[in-house]
Design an enzyme around this catalytic site. Structure first.
Site, PDB file in Angstrom:
ATOM      1  N   LYS A  19       2.195  -3.445   7.324  1.00 41.01           N
ATOM      2  CA  LYS A  19       2.506  -3.626   5.901  1.00 41.01           C
ATOM      3  C   LYS A  19       3.958  -3.205   5.614  1.00 41.01           C
ATOM      4  O   LYS A  19       4.659  -3.848   4.837  1.00 41.01           O
ATOM      5  CB  LYS A  19       1.547  -2.817   5.020  1.00 41.01           C
ATOM      6  CG  LYS A  19       0.116  -3.315   5.007  1.00 41.01           C
ATOM      7  CD  LYS A  19      -0.056  -4.700   4.408  1.00 41.01           C
ATOM      8  CE  LYS A  19       0.199  -4.751   2.919  1.00 41.01           C
ATOM      9  NZ  LYS A  19      -0.107  -6.106   2.372  1.00 41.01           N
ATOM     10  N   THR A  21       0.824  -1.208   0.000  1.00 39.63           N
ATOM     11  CA  THR A  21       0.000   0.000   0.000  1.00 39.63           C
ATOM     12  C   THR A  21       0.858   1.257   0.000  1.00 39.63           C
ATOM     13  O   THR A  21       1.997   1.236   0.490  1.00 39.63           O
ATOM     14  CB  THR A  21      -0.892  -0.013   1.261  1.00 39.63           C
ATOM     15  OG1 THR A  21      -1.437   1.273   1.467  1.00 39.63           O
ATOM     16  CG2 THR A  21      -0.098  -0.382   2.513  1.00 39.63           C
TER      17      THR A  21
HETATM   18  P1  NAD Z   1      -9.423  -7.748   2.034  1.00 38.03           P
HETATM   19  O1  NAD Z   1      -9.498  -7.459   3.497  1.00 38.03           O
HETATM   20  O2  NAD Z   1     -10.633  -7.549   1.185  1.00 38.03           O
HETATM   21  O3  NAD Z   1      -8.966  -9.268   1.816  1.00 38.03           O
HETATM   22  C1  NAD Z   1      -7.963  -9.859   2.580  1.00 38.03           C
HETATM   23  C2  NAD Z   1      -8.066 -11.362   2.395  1.00 38.03           C
HETATM   24  O4  NAD Z   1      -7.024 -11.969   3.176  1.00 38.03           O
HETATM   25  C3  NAD Z   1      -9.393 -11.951   2.881  1.00 38.03           C
HETATM   26  O5  NAD Z   1      -9.889 -12.861   1.935  1.00 38.03           O
HETATM   27  C4  NAD Z   1      -9.024 -12.667   4.164  1.00 38.03           C
HETATM   28  O6  NAD Z   1      -9.837 -13.799   4.430  1.00 38.03           O
HETATM   29  C5  NAD Z   1      -7.577 -13.068   3.886  1.00 38.03           C
HETATM   30  N1  NAD Z   1      -6.802 -13.248   5.117  1.00 38.03           N
HETATM   31  C6  NAD Z   1      -6.736 -12.413   6.189  1.00 38.03           C
HETATM   32  N2  NAD Z   1      -5.950 -12.953   7.136  1.00 38.03           N
HETATM   33  C7  NAD Z   1      -5.491 -14.129   6.637  1.00 38.03           C
HETATM   34  C8  NAD Z   1      -4.619 -15.123   7.136  1.00 38.03           C
HETATM   35  N3  NAD Z   1      -4.065 -15.033   8.350  1.00 38.03           N
HETATM   36  N4  NAD Z   1      -4.342 -16.196   6.352  1.00 38.03           N
HETATM   37  C9  NAD Z   1      -4.906 -16.314   5.117  1.00 38.03           C
HETATM   38  N5  NAD Z   1      -5.750 -15.417   4.605  1.00 38.03           N
HETATM   39  C10 NAD Z   1      -6.034 -14.328   5.356  1.00 38.03           C
HETATM   40  O7  NAD Z   1      -8.199  -6.914   1.501  1.00 38.03           O
HETATM   41  P2  NAD Z   1      -7.951  -6.253   0.065  1.00 38.03           P
HETATM   42  O8  NAD Z   1      -8.504  -4.892   0.090  1.00 38.03           O
HETATM   43  O9  NAD Z   1      -8.350  -7.185  -0.984  1.00 38.03           O
HETATM   44  O10 NAD Z   1      -6.367  -6.124   0.083  1.00 38.03           O
HETATM   45  C11 NAD Z   1      -5.547  -7.175  -0.415  1.00 38.03           C
HETATM   46  C12 NAD Z   1      -4.093  -6.780  -0.256  1.00 38.03           C
HETATM   47  O11 NAD Z   1      -3.845  -5.576  -0.975  1.00 38.03           O
HETATM   48  C13 NAD Z   1      -3.683  -6.507   1.187  1.00 38.03           C
HETATM   49  O12 NAD Z   1      -2.390  -7.020   1.369  1.00 38.03           O
HETATM   50  C14 NAD Z   1      -3.693  -4.998   1.303  1.00 38.03           C
HETATM   51  O13 NAD Z   1      -2.771  -4.555   2.267  1.00 38.03           O
HETATM   52  C15 NAD Z   1      -3.265  -4.609  -0.105  1.00 38.03           C
HETATM   53  N6  NAD Z   1      -3.744  -3.295  -0.559  1.00 38.03           N
HETATM   54  C16 NAD Z   1      -5.076  -2.990  -0.462  1.00 38.03           C
HETATM   55  C17 NAD Z   1      -5.522  -1.747  -0.934  1.00 38.03           C
HETATM   56  C18 NAD Z   1      -6.982  -1.376  -0.875  1.00 38.03           C
HETATM   57  O14 NAD Z   1      -7.320  -0.216  -1.155  1.00 38.03           O
HETATM   58  N7  NAD Z   1      -7.887  -2.279  -0.562  1.00 38.03           N
HETATM   59  C19 NAD Z   1      -4.606  -0.840  -1.483  1.00 38.03           C
HETATM   60  C20 NAD Z   1      -3.250  -1.204  -1.582  1.00 38.03           C
HETATM   61  C21 NAD Z   1      -2.838  -2.443  -1.119  1.00 38.03           C
END
Ligand code: NAD
Ligand code: TYD
Length: 349
Positions: A159, A130
């Protein structure tokens, strides 16, 4: 045959990535690894769940021995690492959950990769991160790849820690990696705790829309499909050992986003005065003021550009939520109700 892991593949961004991989790479074996927390749902990948080149495994990345078993059965060539606790407000309530998954879970993956990938150079650890690791900007300026890390919430600290471990494992053990840092994603399948889906679901249910502080905080928004196209391109053609910033040059104050959605909702559903639902509430502690990304020039050189304008993307997203009431119902568990009360009861009365 290439075996590709997607951790967090049943979450918001992960589900879009899994869908692309399953459809675009019929000759590859796609392994979705997800603990199915409150944020992960098989409904997010229902259309590819039973595809012949896809396997779903309910596995917690904080459990090293479970990961080793999965590795023995499906040794990966590439790992797209997205599994994470992802919501800043929750990180303020329960920081340790973020340490267990985002830090310990990430290092568990790196540990097993270091042991099993020894001597392999055609493998890839792709860390999806992020822009929040860079901290908060004032009224002007942009994050670039050389901006120093300065995380300020438990989420962004966890992160940042994971990103540092990825680089450390790359440097020390030679693991080929890519890190990309992206701004705020929005689109279908986003869990309704984040600003845009929270606003949409509250518009549908005619509930107050909580805007923190004065609504002047700025985020840099990107449509999830544009993000996923960048990830896929970088995995194929990005330089190993490099960091890329992904953004659509689309910075907006929160209140502008919320007000736009209110007007769009009124137009699409022939409703009136949705803006009256906007409710200014007590600010988030330590609320980062502004994020803005200067996307990596190398990404543009590879031919990537965002395809979906904010206006188109918000319309698509609103229409998707309007036509998927059963999904909204299915993903909101008792756990979410408890979280919602804890987060908003005092704020909204
Ligand atoms: P989200 O919360 O929608 O999904 C996270 C997923 O990870 C879920 O399916 C959850 O069940 C799984 N998870 C959580 N803990 C776990 C564990 N211990 N073991 C296995 N699975 C596990 O998140 P997202 O928005 O899809 O984000 C995905 C990635 O992208 C993350 O790493 C986040 O930091 C990064 N990110 C997100 C954004 C955003 O705007 N959403 C922006 C930049 C980066
Ligand atoms: P969010 O979607 O939680 O993403 P992040 O904190 O990772 O940027 O929040 C986006 C912006 O919206 C952020 O400035 C906080 C603000 N916000 C509200 O004003 N009200 C809310 O109910 C939520 C969840 C967020």
């Amino acid at each position: 045959m290439l075996t590709i892991w997607v951790t967090g593949g049943a979450g918001f961004i992960g589900s879009h990535l899994v869908r692309h991989l399953v459809r675009q790479k019929p000759d590859c074996r796609i392994i979705t690894i997800d603990a199915l927390t409150y944020a992960g749902h098989l409904a997010n990948i229902a259309d590819v769940l039973h595809a012949s080149n896809h396997v779903f495994l309910k596995t917690n990345i904080a459990d090293a021995s479970a990961l080793r078993e999965v590795w023995d059965s499906y040794p990966p060539d590439w790992i797209f690492h997205l599994a994470a606790e992802s919501h800043v407000d929750r990180s303020i309530l329960s920081p340790l959950d973020f340490v267990y998954t985002n830090v310990v879970g990430s290092v568990n993956l790196l540990e097993i990769a270091r042991q099993r990938w020894k001597g392999h150079s055609d493998v890839l650890f792709y860390q999806v991160s992020t822009d929040e690791v860079y901290g908060s900007l004032g009224e002007t300026g942009f994050f670039t790849e050389s901006t120093p890390y300065n995380p300020r919430s438990p989420y962004s600290a966890s992160k940042a820690a994971a990103d540092h471990f990825v680089r450390a494992y790359g440097h020390t053990y030679g693991i080929p990696y890519i890190i990309s840092n992206c701004g705020n994603n929005y689109g279908p399948y986003q869990f309704p705790e984040k600003l845009i889906p929270l606003t949409i679901t509250h518009l549908i249910e005619r509930k107050p829309i909580p805007v923190y502080g004065e609504g002047k905080n700025v985020r840099d928004w990107i449509y999830v499909e544009d993000h996923v196209r960048a990830i896929l391109l970088l995995a194929e053609r990005g330089k190993r050992g490099h960091t890329y910033l992904i953004g659509a040059r689309n910075t907006r104050p929160n209140i502008e986003v919320v007000a736009y959605l209110c007007d769009l909702y009124d137009e699409i559903t022939n409703t009136q005065n949705s803006r009256s639902l906007i409710t200014y509430v007590k600010d988030r502690p330590g609320h980062d003021f502004r994020y803005a990304i200067e996307p990596s020039s190398h990404l543009f050189a590879l031919g990537w550009a965002p395809k979906v304008s904010f206006e188109e993307g918000l319309r698509e997203t609103l229409l998707w939520y309007l036509s998927h009431p059963e999904w909204i119902e299915a993903v909101r568990s008792e756990e979410y109700t408890q979280y919602y009360i804890q987060q908003y009861k005092e704020r909204l009365g």
